[in-house]
Design an enzyme around this catalytic site. Structure first.
Site, short mmCIF file in Angstrom:
data_model
loop_
_atom_site.label_atom_id
_atom_site.label_comp_id
_atom_site.label_asym_id
_atom_site.label_seq_id
_atom_site.Cartn_x
_atom_site.Cartn_y
_atom_site.Cartn_z
CG ASP A 41 -3.66 -8.50 15.59
OD1 ASP A 41 -4.37 -7.61 16.14
OD2 ASP A 41 -2.30 -8.17 15.66
CG ASP A 86 -1.90 -0.98 1.22
OD1 ASP A 86 -2.02 -1.72 0.02
OD2 ASP A 86 -2.75 -1.03 2.15
#
Length: 511
Positions: free
Chosen positions: A253, A105
């Site tokens: 996560d 990105d």
């Protein structure tokens, strides 16, 4: 701490009503901190029980080997991208069953560095796919989710840019998936630059307590624990059943981990297999990392804790999940404790403690400090059984704990953010040693204002502690003066180290 010794003769307090109010708040604060201290003691007990067990061995693998996709999310990592590519392309697994996704990105020269490396290594490049997004929609969670749609793999390993897996990583971790109930296998983090500076040494101590003690304790107790975002492998089915990667928290996560375990998936933690990584060598980068972890943890607590407590999980799992997800509350408690500490010492000095105060204050302080010291020392000792380092740590423990106390200001602000906001920008932690730039962390107006606010609170608390040290020193209460001086050093030192990154010239540096 023996407050009975703090009774200067003929000292008067103008307003005992105010004193009683402050002492009541102080008592509640100590009770809250005592709760989390008791939880640390429980974790230590689980860990010591775990240490007496033989290492967990995977069941035998039957059938053909599965296809594995290695995902490497990058965002502006020019200093470490090449080293990551060197390591992940050296992983041993059948070539026809291994795919490496570079989820890029970046808005700087990182993409060019990746392309150049792939051109220079055509054999390794044959297994790599460079996916360069033109926007950061969903941030890391969005990149990982987008990568999954591009691969038919049954398993996904994730490595952040600063991680350096050994070639046997897949060979060591994949066999545990022979158990069809296993959804994640997580390796322990190790830190290749822990000896680079005093800051990295302190970070190593704090993080060892999590990766060596806490994670192993939760796993051995058959309790919920989290995938750490990197250096682990997900079973595709487990992630899809949990609802996939989501960007409504900044710790995707932790969020995915709890959702998967609520669906019955088992997680495996390998504390005896470590993957080297890099600690941030700049204080502002470290603060930014801790802020994201704390903010995200509170967001996940707000999102999932009620679901966990209402689930059909055993009571012990629910209790540990509550303590784990609510740990961010310890930071506001520590900040409140820091504000009240000196005034309460003064009021205790004005009149002898009575009743419950004769034992609650000393016991709370011992439990809070003692359990923390033991937890951190245990992490250091069992890491490599280095006695000299452990003894040196015990000598410097007051200053390390003062540093940790001062970091609670950053944690407090992050906890409030997590309670009040959903999602937010995934702010990467700059990596690359001393050469890493932190200008992007403080360059935006909101970030600069927030970092300045945190620094001002640190200075205020430091000056409060320092003023208390001067007062008690002048009244021949040297023991208390030394304690306050050490705490003041933590707050003022942390603030002073943050100043360079807030100067206007630093904001113009590239991220």
């Amino acid at each position: 701490m023996e407050f009975a010794a703090l009774t200067p003769a003929a000292t008067s307090v103008p307003n005992f009503g105010m004193a009683n109010g402050l002492l009541a708040i102080y008592a509640l604060t100590l009770c809250g901190l005592g709760f989390f201290a008791a939880h640390r003691i429980k974790i230590l007990w689980l860990y010591y029980r775990h240490c007496r067990r033989p290492p967990m061995e995977p069941p035998p693998w039957t059938g053909p080997l599965p296809r594995v996709c290695v995902q490497c999310p990058l965002f502006n990592e020019p200093l470490v991208a090449e080293a990551l590519l060197e390591k992940v392309t050296a992983l041993r697994w059948p070539a026809e069953l291994l795919e490496i996704q570079i989820l890029d990105d970046s808005t700087d020269r990182t993409s060019d560095i990746v392309e150049e490396w792939l051109r220079r290594h055509p054999v390794a490049a044959a297994r790599c796919v460079h996916l360069h997004r033109r926007n950061r929609q969903g941030y890391k969670a969005g990149a990982l989710a987008g990568g999954m749609t591009r691969s038919p793999a049954e398993f996904f390993a994730v490595f952040d840019a600063d991680f350096r897996p050994e070639p046997d990583f897949l060979e060591k971790l994949m066999p545990y998936f022979a158990d069809a109930r296993v959804g994640v296998v997580q390796a322990r983090w190790e830190f290749s630059n822990r000896d680079a500076s005093l800051l990295t040494r302190c970070q190593g101590i704090f993080l060892d307590a999590h990766f060596i003690v806490e994670q192993a304790a939760r796993f051995s107790g058959d309790l919920f624990f989290n995938f750490n975002g990197t250096a682990g492998i997900w079973r595709r089915l487990a992630l899809e059943e949990a609802g996939g990667w989501r960007a409504d928290t900044v710790t995707e996560d932790l969020d995915a981990s709890y959702r998967a375990q609520l669906r019955g998936w088992k997680f495996v933690y390998l504390d005896r297999y470590a993957v080297p990584s890099e600690l941030p060598e700049n204080l502002t980068a470290f603060k930014s990392q801790q802020r994201r972890w704390t903010k995200g943890g509170m967001q996940v607590a707000r999102k999932l804790l009620r679901t966990v407590l209402a689930s059909d999980q055993p009571a012990r799992v629910k209790r540990e999940a509550f303590c784990h997800l609510s740990i961010g509350f310890v930071h506001p408690l520590l900040v409140l404790f820091s504000f009240l500490f000196v005034p309460c010492l003064y009021f205790f000095g004005a009149r002898p403690p009575q009743g419950i105060w004769l034992w609650i204050n000393p016991l709370s302080i011992v439990a809070i400090g003692g359990s923390t010291v033991t937890l951190y020392f245990t992490g250091q000792y069992f890491r490599q059984r280095r006695w000299l380092e452990g003894c040196a740590w015990m000598v410097g423990a007051p200053f390390v704990l003062a540093f940790g106390l001062a970091m609670s200001v950053t944690g407090c602000v992050a906890a409030l953010e997590g309670l009040l906001t959903e999602g937010g920008e995934f702010v990467r932690t700059p990596k690359g040693g001393n050469a890493a730039s932190v200008g992007g962390l403080v360059g935006r107006f909101r970030s600069r204002t927030l970092f300045t606010l945190i620094m001002c609170i640190e200075v205020a608390l430091g000056l409060c502690m320092f003023g208390g040290a001067v007062y008690f020193g002048s009244n021949e209460r040297n023991y208390i003066a030394i304690i306050l001086l050490v705490k003041a050093t933590g707050f003022l030192g942390l603030a002073a180290m943050s100043v360079p990154d807030l100067l206007p010239r630093m904001g113009t540096l590239r991220a």
